[in-house]
Design a protein around this motif. Structure first.
Motif, PDB file in Angstrom:
ATOM      1  N   ALA A  83      34.357  35.593  36.372  1.00  0.00           N
ATOM      2  CA  ALA A  83      35.135  35.852  35.161  1.00  0.00           C
ATOM      3  C   ALA A  83      34.240  36.126  33.950  1.00  0.00           C
ATOM      4  O   ALA A  83      34.485  37.063  33.175  1.00  0.00           O
ATOM      5  CB  ALA A  83      36.056  34.667  34.864  1.00  0.00           C
ATOM      6  N   GLN A 121      39.595  32.267  40.358  1.00  0.00           N
ATOM      7  CA  GLN A 121      38.429  32.694  39.588  1.00  0.00           C
ATOM      8  C   GLN A 121      37.354  31.618  39.621  1.00  0.00           C
ATOM      9  O   GLN A 121      37.606  30.475  39.950  1.00  0.00           O
ATOM     10  CB  GLN A 121      38.796  32.946  38.121  1.00  0.00           C
ATOM     11  N   VAL A 163      40.490  39.418  31.198  1.00  0.00           N
ATOM     12  CA  VAL A 163      40.190  38.961  32.556  1.00  0.00           C
ATOM     13  C   VAL A 163      41.232  37.945  33.014  1.00  0.00           C
ATOM     14  O   VAL A 163      41.732  38.003  34.149  1.00  0.00           O
ATOM     15  CB  VAL A 163      38.771  38.356  32.614  1.00  0.00           C
ATOM     16  N   LYS A 164      41.584  37.002  32.142  1.00  0.00           N
ATOM     17  CA  LYS A 164      42.569  35.982  32.501  1.00  0.00           C
ATOM     18  C   LYS A 164      43.954  36.606  32.729  1.00  0.00           C
ATOM     19  O   LYS A 164      44.704  36.175  33.618  1.00  0.00           O
ATOM     20  CB  LYS A 164      42.656  34.914  31.404  1.00  0.00           C
ATOM     21  N   LEU A 173      34.565  40.744  39.475  1.00  0.00           N
ATOM     22  CA  LEU A 173      35.777  39.928  39.458  1.00  0.00           C
ATOM     23  C   LEU A 173      36.376  39.859  40.861  1.00  0.00           C
ATOM     24  O   LEU A 173      36.532  40.865  41.542  1.00  0.00           O
ATOM     25  CB  LEU A 173      36.796  40.526  38.486  1.00  0.00           C
ATOM     26  N   LEU A 190      42.857  44.841  35.591  1.00  0.00           N
ATOM     27  CA  LEU A 190      41.925  44.782  34.461  1.00  0.00           C
ATOM     28  C   LEU A 190      41.691  46.174  33.874  1.00  0.00           C
ATOM     29  O   LEU A 190      41.587  46.322  32.642  1.00  0.00           O
ATOM     30  CB  LEU A 190      40.604  44.153  34.904  1.00  0.00           C
ATOM     31  N   VAL A 211      40.970  43.830  39.728  1.00  0.00           N
ATOM     32  CA  VAL A 211      40.207  44.813  38.948  1.00  0.00           C
ATOM     33  C   VAL A 211      41.101  45.981  38.552  1.00  0.00           C
ATOM     34  O   VAL A 211      40.962  46.535  37.448  1.00  0.00           O
ATOM     35  CB  VAL A 211      38.968  45.276  39.729  1.00  0.00           C
ATOM     36  N   SER A 258      42.485  46.780  30.004  1.00  0.00           N
ATOM     37  CA  SER A 258      41.343  47.031  29.113  1.00  0.00           C
ATOM     38  C   SER A 258      41.209  48.482  28.693  1.00  0.00           C
ATOM     39  O   SER A 258      40.586  48.780  27.668  1.00  0.00           O
ATOM     40  CB  SER A 258      40.052  46.606  29.811  1.00  0.00           C
ATOM     41  N   ASN A 277      33.898  29.932  29.598  1.00  0.00           N
ATOM     42  CA  ASN A 277      35.055  30.122  30.458  1.00  0.00           C
ATOM     43  C   ASN A 277      36.083  29.011  30.244  1.00  0.00           C
ATOM     44  O   ASN A 277      37.289  29.274  30.141  1.00  0.00           O
ATOM     45  CB  ASN A 277      34.608  30.151  31.920  1.00  0.00           C
ATOM     46  N   THR A 292      32.151  39.496  34.136  1.00  0.00           N
ATOM     47  CA  THR A 292      33.094  40.611  34.012  1.00  0.00           C
ATOM     48  C   THR A 292      33.518  40.782  32.557  1.00  0.00           C
ATOM     49  O   THR A 292      33.545  41.898  32.022  1.00  0.00           O
ATOM     50  CB  THR A 292      34.322  40.382  34.903  1.00  0.00           C
ATOM     51  N   ALA A 293      33.833  39.661  31.914  1.00  0.00           N
ATOM     52  CA  ALA A 293      34.201  39.719  30.493  1.00  0.00           C
ATOM     53  C   ALA A 293      33.021  40.196  29.651  1.00  0.00           C
ATOM     54  O   ALA A 293      33.196  40.950  28.684  1.00  0.00           O
ATOM     55  CB  ALA A 293      34.670  38.346  30.019  1.00  0.00           C
TER      56      ALA A 293
END
Length: 490
Positions: free
Chosen positions: A144, A139, A52-53, A227, A250, A247, A254, A104, A147-148
């Protein structure tokens, strides 16, 4: 111990000089000592937070909200976490107040300090790269963290499904191995009708296979993320179009087909996908526990119980009773299942406890889901390798139970009628005689007819149409039956 001084809005604290976490992580670690389980217990969550970061850093750079050297340092630090490094720096208890803010910030501080060292600066030199201003740019914990969490559950499921599939395959193998072993089926712990031991194990396999599909379906619901919604879903402090771009990044990082939620305000407070996933885990746990109960019953005795299967002997069973061996593996699966079922209730209550635009109980939801998946994965591996693969059939016991059971009378109902069958069954129960002996004594069927009807293949599947069409509409009484020379010996 060497320390460095860091400050936040509450003042200053001395942080261990070699720590990659910072002051907010340390405060949280001091505040929350509940489960004794740190975030590091769930590497999937750390990996997902880093992704996410990284997605945020890519997007912020595209919007010129981060400089190139800052972006590269953040991305490099995130990759370290994705590759499994520095996980011991995630020291906060998984159960925490603040809706996941401590998790976070633990991620923000660790990433910032890894990045600072890569840039040639000292840990804690946040003027060069700040956990909030740079790592957390565009964020909020409120987008965050969930989403994670959604990603981490999918990663955990990715590791779990092959284990569950392997257990299913082993049950199928036992189904093939035991395909010819005739035994009694039972309903309400009473004799019912014959079946094969293979059919029993095939049913176990099919039962678990259904939930493999359900887990994969549930993962699709977790692909809709919030996100870019930041604090409550309005996207405050983000440039226009940020959510979609973040996204998209991401998804590439991912490997999951994540998409922005259609309504970020709704998605920020809604825990529905987590509740649904938890329900699937509860359903699976219930099935695994029922299967374990069956295995314990089928192996009971070994001489005074059912004794139809033999479980692998894993350890001595008693400190006082010599020779006793207990079904410890199914028992451990039972207990795992009970914990998962209880966790589902905890998830449900936490989801219900959400208020207005946020659910502050998310950490407990995520902890229970990840812990349940982890427990079920380990328990399924244990069950397959320490129990299922080594199960043996007690063929003699299975055959004796069929021979002595009154349940086989059900196969004769179409041929001698329900009234005759009920009377014979009752006589067998009261006298101890076998069904076969009483049928022959009353000359309701010839021995040849009886042997044909009681063949295993004729009792464990639907009646062939040829046999069905030859049935008569009335049933003979005992007095009207005599052996027929034309059918004797057929």
């Amino acid at each position: 111990m060497n320390t460095r001084s860091e400050y936040d809005l509450l003042g200053t604290l001395d942080v261990p000089a070699d720590a990659f976490y910072g002051i907010q992580t340390l405060r949280a670690a001091n505040n929350f000592s509940i489960t004794g389980v740190a975030i590091s217990h769930f590497p999937e969550l750390i990996k997902a937070m880093a992704m996410v970061k990284a997605a945020a850093a890519h997007t912020n750079f595209e919007y010129k909200l981060l400089e190139e050297h800052q972006t590269n340092a953040i991305l490099s630090a995130c990759q370290e976490l994705i590759d499994g490094h520095y996980h011991n720096q995630f020291i906060v208890d998984v159960i925490q107040g603040g809706a996941g803010t401590s998790t976070n910030m633990n991620a923000n501080e660790v990433i910032a300090n890894i990045a600072l060292t890569k840039m040639g600066y000292q840990k804690g030199d946040y003027k060069k790269l700040h956990p909030n201003d740079h790592v957390n740019r565009s964020q909020s914990t409120n987008d965050a963290y969930p989403t994670a969490a959604s990603l981490s559950i999918q990663f955990a499921a990715d590791a779990f499904v092959p284990v569950l599939s392997s257990l299913k395959a082993s049950l199928e193998e036992k189904g093939r191995e035991f395909a010819s072993v005739l035994k009694m089926g039972r309903t309400q712990l009473q004799d019912a009708v014959p079946m094969t031991l293979g059919q029993e194990f095939d049913a176990f396999a099919v039962n678990l296979g259904e939930d493999i599909d359900r887990i994969q379906e549930a993962c699709t619901l977790l692909c809709e993320v919030n996100l870019g919604g930041t604090a409550i879903g309005t996207g405050i402090n983000t440039p226009a179009g940020y959510a979609k771009k973040a996204v998209d990044h991401l998804a590439k990082i991912s490997g999951k087909p994540v998409v922005p939620a259609t309504n970020l305000v709704e998605a920020t407070s809604d825990m529905g996908a987590f509740v649904f996933f938890s329900g699937i885990l509860k359903r699976l746990a219930t099935k695994l526990s029922k299967m374990s109960n069956d295995l314990r019953l089928l192996s009971s005795g070994p001489r005074t119980g059912f004794g139809e299967i033999k479980l692998p002997e894993m350890q001595p069973g008693s400190s006082i009773m010599p020779g006793k061996v207990n079904p410890v593996i199914p028992e451990a699966m039972n207990q795992t299942a009970y914990q998962v079922i209880a966790s589902d209730l905890a998830v449900t209550l936490a989801a219900e406890a959400g208020q207005l635009q946020l659910n502050a109980m998310e950490p407990m939801i995520i902890y229970n889901l990840l812990n349940s998946i982890k427990m079920l994965k380990e328990a399924c591996h244990m069950m397959e390798h320490r129990c299922i693969r080594g199960i043996e059939a007690n063929v003699d016991a299975c055959a004796a139970h069929v021979e002595n059971s009154i349940g086989i009378i059900t196969a004769l109902v179409p041929h001698i009628g329900y009234a005759n069958s009920s009377r014979i069954a009752r006589n067998a129960l009261m006298s101890g005689a076998t069904i076969k002996a009483l049928i022959l004594e009353e000359k309701l069927l010839t021995e040849a007819q009886l042997n044909e009807l009681l063949k295993p293949e004729n009792m464990i599947s639907p009646t062939p149409s040829a046999q069905t069409s030859s049935q008569t509409s009335s049933y003979p009484s005992p007095s009207s039956i005599s052996p027929s020379p034309t059918t004797e010996g057929v």
